[in-house]
Design a protein around this motif. Structure first.
Motif, short mmCIF file in Angstrom:
data_model
loop_
_atom_site.label_atom_id
_atom_site.label_comp_id
_atom_site.label_asym_id
_atom_site.label_seq_id
_atom_site.Cartn_x
_atom_site.Cartn_y
_atom_site.Cartn_z
N CYS A 144 13.99 -12.17 112.11
CA CYS A 144 13.92 -12.10 110.65
C CYS A 144 15.34 -11.93 110.09
O CYS A 144 16.07 -11.05 110.53
CB CYS A 144 13.04 -10.94 110.23
SG CYS A 144 13.06 -10.68 108.44
N TYR A 196 16.43 -10.77 107.28
CA TYR A 196 16.63 -9.82 106.18
C TYR A 196 17.31 -8.55 106.70
O TYR A 196 18.51 -8.52 106.87
CB TYR A 196 15.30 -9.49 105.51
CG TYR A 196 14.82 -10.53 104.53
CD1 TYR A 196 15.50 -10.76 103.35
CD2 TYR A 196 13.66 -11.26 104.78
CE1 TYR A 196 15.04 -11.70 102.43
CE2 TYR A 196 13.19 -12.20 103.87
CZ TYR A 196 13.89 -12.42 102.69
OH TYR A 196 13.43 -13.34 101.78
N CYS A 197 16.55 -7.52 107.05
CA CYS A 197 17.22 -6.23 107.29
C CYS A 197 17.56 -6.03 108.77
O CYS A 197 17.15 -6.79 109.64
CB CYS A 197 16.37 -5.08 106.75
SG CYS A 197 15.07 -4.52 107.84
N PRO A 244 10.70 -0.90 106.89
CA PRO A 244 9.28 -0.55 107.05
C PRO A 244 8.75 -0.63 108.48
O PRO A 244 7.89 0.19 108.86
CB PRO A 244 8.55 -1.55 106.14
CG PRO A 244 9.55 -2.59 105.78
CD PRO A 244 10.91 -2.00 105.93
N ILE A 245 9.26 -1.55 109.26
CA ILE A 245 8.68 -1.70 110.60
C ILE A 245 9.13 -0.56 111.51
O ILE A 245 8.36 -0.09 112.37
CB ILE A 245 9.04 -3.09 111.18
CG1 ILE A 245 8.46 -4.19 110.26
CG2 ILE A 245 8.54 -3.25 112.60
CD1 ILE A 245 6.99 -4.04 109.88
N LYS A 285 8.70 -9.23 103.45
CA LYS A 285 9.88 -10.11 103.38
C LYS A 285 9.88 -11.10 104.55
O LYS A 285 10.05 -12.30 104.35
CB LYS A 285 11.16 -9.27 103.39
CG LYS A 285 11.35 -8.45 102.12
CD LYS A 285 12.71 -7.81 102.03
CE LYS A 285 12.88 -6.59 102.90
NZ LYS A 285 12.13 -5.40 102.47
N GLY A 286 9.68 -10.56 105.75
CA GLY A 286 9.66 -11.44 106.92
C GLY A 286 8.52 -12.44 106.82
O GLY A 286 8.68 -13.64 107.13
N CYS A 342 7.15 -7.16 107.78
CA CYS A 342 6.82 -6.72 106.42
C CYS A 342 6.72 -7.94 105.52
O CYS A 342 6.87 -9.07 105.97
CB CYS A 342 7.86 -5.71 105.93
SG CYS A 342 9.42 -6.47 105.44
N GLY A 366 15.54 -6.09 112.44
CA GLY A 366 15.59 -7.22 113.36
C GLY A 366 14.26 -7.52 114.01
O GLY A 366 14.11 -7.48 115.24
N CYS A 367 13.24 -7.81 113.19
CA CYS A 367 11.92 -8.12 113.75
C CYS A 367 11.90 -9.55 114.28
O CYS A 367 12.44 -10.47 113.66
CB CYS A 367 10.86 -8.00 112.66
SG CYS A 367 10.72 -6.34 112.00
FE1 SF4 Z 1 12.40 -8.45 108.27
FE2 SF4 Z 1 10.81 -6.58 107.24
FE3 SF4 Z 1 11.41 -6.57 109.84
FE4 SF4 Z 1 13.29 -5.93 108.08
S1 SF4 Z 1 11.40 -4.79 108.49
S2 SF4 Z 1 13.54 -7.30 109.82
S3 SF4 Z 1 12.77 -7.30 106.38
S4 SF4 Z 1 10.22 -8.15 108.74
#
Ligand code: SF4
Length: 736
Positions: free
Chosen positions: A9, A11-12, A190-191, A58-59, A56, A15-16
């Protein structure tokens, strides 16, 4: 999912892992955005060890942002009041090269700057370092990580000898006590929070302590919420240390054998009597004692932090003071324990490894260290002395350099400083004076594009191959699986092409991302972030790998998942360092004229300045407009009710926002989300209010707090619409 690709992912810094597959042409499986365009299907990658299939919002919605508002072609203009004209890559690059040569000749290499991003993949970071620090001979490369986690870098480096988060996500499953300070993990990471909450819900003896002036979603499920006054973190941490020492909960054997500097620290914490600390922090003595008890009674204490600690004029001192607690209780180098910084961006970690800040070099080396400079020069095949011994300009120094005329060329890439920088009006005024600004980004329009002379279209995640490292030091291959739109190109290819045109053809012979990564990993050989055992082939065959990962010996997962398990640190004598800091408080404390402390932060759905998330309908619905949170007591004093508009003024500027009156914010503190730039709402840019006072060590600005006053507007909000190039955005306008 047939024909699927595994990636990370973008975004944050959690790192999902994601699994993506092409849009179905028709039938049940087809997934479309709100405009009816079929989009790539995305789901969590269950095999990714960092996220185990979780994502989350966003991903999950990332695919919807990929085709909207893209910059498709190079564009140029001679001055900022002219419209852009489309040009060829050749014309744009020739112009950039000519300008670099002129500035280098007339003002020197230190008048050339690049400002990059934690959105870069490691290849982008690495090639930019080679171009700026190696070939051009200026260390003026800084990244938006300066605004995000440079205090964590400085704190780790000073306490342990080098950068590098010592923990891993498995520690979330194993800890007995999570101490979260300056992080709204439930919304911003969040994850990670979900993973800890599984442990927390299952085991009633596991404690969660949250330190935050707001009662965030994170704090709402805490066993103990310490709503301290902004700027009193060091008081709190020293107060907890005082109690731990008073009650004999210290590990003297560990301190004797593995640390240095405890006596000076013990002197400092002796002054932090719990009564005084509780009063300073605005909490009860019993809550302070309870926090110390939770820490003392836990076998394994894990602390997590992010911007609330880092974005401070004493950010490094805060990080080190938190690390002190781990050192005095030997809560490090074992499962479930340690100080763990959470990174905001997907590859801020890779940037650190590749030398992507103005004071560092690839492989966790420092510009100021002559041995490190010589090692890098040798690897780059440069003559001795080519790398400047002077740390480069931080991004705020670049702004000051534009004001004075010392900076003659600015290249901004994959970031949006016209929303994210502190003291935004001053930032904009400086950029207006810039003689020549190149802006390289995937998206258009953005707020920063307005300040550019040249726009270069960048290929983004999914359109180029590269590596990214997440917060737990895990490197994931992100393969290209789509064609870039228009003429967009990967950032590293653009930097390499400019290097070749500047006369350094031999140094930029890369033909693909795997070659760039292979060259980069040589810089990590025998360094704490050793990645010589990580290759493109291994990542594509085995999946994500955690460093340290040397090609000399294959480490077992137990050896790589945590640092310092042998209790030997990266300092010359192998001992970790205590730091003795008294609290200095806020750089701009409240006063009778500006009686409130503004704190800024992020919301669950949005990402930074909305260049992606602002264009996703589901997220827009979730967070349609900016606001300010005010405590009922303060709302009454000021004379505003819930939903009424308020003017928020600092010494630098003002905003107009609807008030959310809530007990979730501590009295005396107000909160504004930082996601709204001029493109998305009028008078709502949080950083118009903030100042640029920075930590003297990390140079990270205190974006988290400034003094403001509130003035009620007593007028109704009106809705209107504004149109950007590709979609209609509902923009909440204040009355004129
Ligand atoms: Fe993406 Fe959400 Fe995981 Fe962050 S917590 S890497 S934004 S999926």
């Amino acid at each position: 999912m047939g024909d699927s690709f595994k990636t990370l992912c973008p975004y944050c810094g959690v790192g999902c892992g994601l699994e993506v597959s092409p849009p179905a042409e028709s039938g049940k499986g087809v997934s479309r955005d709100e405009e009816g365009t079929p989009v790539w299907r995305v789901r969590g990658d269950r095999a990714h060890p960092s996220s185990e299939g979780m994502v989350c919002v966003k991903g999950a919605t990332i695919a919807e942002s990929l085709h909207k508002s893209r910059l498709l072609h190079p564009m140029m203009r001679d001055s900022l009041d002219e419209p852009f004209r489309q040009v060829s890559w050749d014309e744009a690059l020739n112009c950039i090269v000519a300008r670099i040569q002129t500035v280098r000749f007339t003002q020197g290499a230190d008048a050339i700057c690049m400002y990059g991003s934690g959105q870069f993949q490691t290849q982008d970071y690495y090639v930019a370092q080679k171009l700026l620090k190696g070939c051009l001979g200026t260390n003026n490369f800084d990244a938006n990580s300066r605004l995000c986690m440079s205090s964590a870098v400085a704190g780790y480096t000073q306490s342990f000898g080098t950068d590098g988060p010592p923990c891993c996500y498995e520690d979330l499953d194993l800890t007995d006590c999570a101490f979260l300070i300056g992080t709204n993990t439930a919304e911003c990471h969040p994850i990670i929070f979900n993973r800890f909450r599984k442990n927390h819900k299952k085991n009633h003896n596991v404690k969660l302590i949250v330190v935050d002036p707001r009662c965030t979603e994170t704090a709402q499920v805490a066993d103990l919420h310490l709503a301290i006054k902004p700027g009193t973190d060091i008081d709190l941490l020293n107060g907890i240390a005082h109690i731990l020492m008073r009650d004999g909960h210290i590990e003297t054997l560990f301190m004797d054998e593995c640390t240095q500097g405890f006596n000076d620290y013990a002197q400092v914490i002796s002054h932090y009597d719990p009564e005084i600390v509780a009063q300073t922090c605005g909490i009860s003595v019993s809550d302070l004692e309870k926090a110390a008890q939770y820490w003392a009674k836990s076998q394994r204490v894990l602390s997590l932090w992010s911007m609330g600690i880092n974005q401070s004029s004493e950010g490094t001192a805060k990080v080190r003071t938190l690390i002190n607690l781990h050192l005095m209780t030997a809560q490090i180098g074992k499962p479930g324990a340690g100080p763990f910084s959470l990174t905001g961006q997907p590859n801020a970690m890779g940037g650190r490894e590749a030398g992507g800040l103005s004071h560092i070099l690839p492989g966790y080396r420092l510009v100021k260290n002559p041995v490190h400079r010589a090692e890098v020069e040798e690897l780059w095949g440069l003559p001795p002395g080519r790398i400047s011994a002077k740390p480069g300009l931080t991004v705020w120094d670049m702004i000051l350099g534009l004001e004075t005329g010392d900076v003659g060329f600015v290249w901004i890439s994959a970031t949006n400083p016209v929303v994210s920088m502190p003291d935004l009006e001053r930032t904009k005024a400086a950029l207006l004076r810039s003689p020549f600004t190149v802006y390289q980004d995937a998206y258009y329009p953005t707020e920063t594009a307005e300040f550019a002379h040249v726009l270069l279209p960048a290929a983004q995640w999914s359109e180029k191959t590269g590596m990214m490292t997440n917060s737990e030091r895990r490197v994931t291959l992100c393969p290209q699986f789509r064609q870039p739109p228009g003429e967009a190109r990967p950032d590293w290819e653009v930097f390499a092409e400019v290097g070749r045109r500047l006369g350094f053809a031999d140094r930029f012979k890369f033909t693909d991302a795997a070659q760039v990564f292979a060259e980069f990993t040589e810089f990590t050989r025998d360094r704490p972030c050793d990645q010589t055992g990580i290759t493109y082939e291994r990542l594509s065959q085995e999946g994500p790998l955690q460093w340290p990962c040397s090609d000399k010996n294959i480490h077992s997962p137990d050896e790589t998942s945590r640092l310092y398990t042998d209790l030997h640190f990266n300092t010359p004598d192998g001992r970790a360092r205590f730091a003795a800091y008294h609290s200095r408080g806020l750089a701009e404390p409240p006063d009778p004229n500006y009686p409130f402390v503004l704190t800024v932060g992020r919301l669950y759905g949005h990402w930074h300045t909305q260049t992606r998330t602002g264009r996703i309908a589901k997220i827009q619905k979730m967070h349609p407009a900016p606001f300010i949170e005010v405590h009922p007591r303060d709302a009454k004093t000021v004379g505003i009710a819930d939903g009424e508009w308020v003017e928020v003024r600092s010494r630098r500027g003002k905003l107009r926002l609807p008030a959310v009156v809530t007990k979730n914010i501590a009295p005396g503190t107000v909160f504004v989300p930082m996601h709204w730039g001029a493109l998305w709402a009028d008078d709502a840019e949080a950083n118009v209010l903030t100042h640029a006072e920075a930590c003297p060590d990390s140079k990270q600005p205190e974006l988290k707090a400034c003094a403001v006053q509130l003035v009620p507007l007593k007028t109704a909000a009106v809705q209107s619409t504004s149109t950007d190039s590709q979609m209609e955005l509902t923009v909440l306008k204040t009355p004129s």
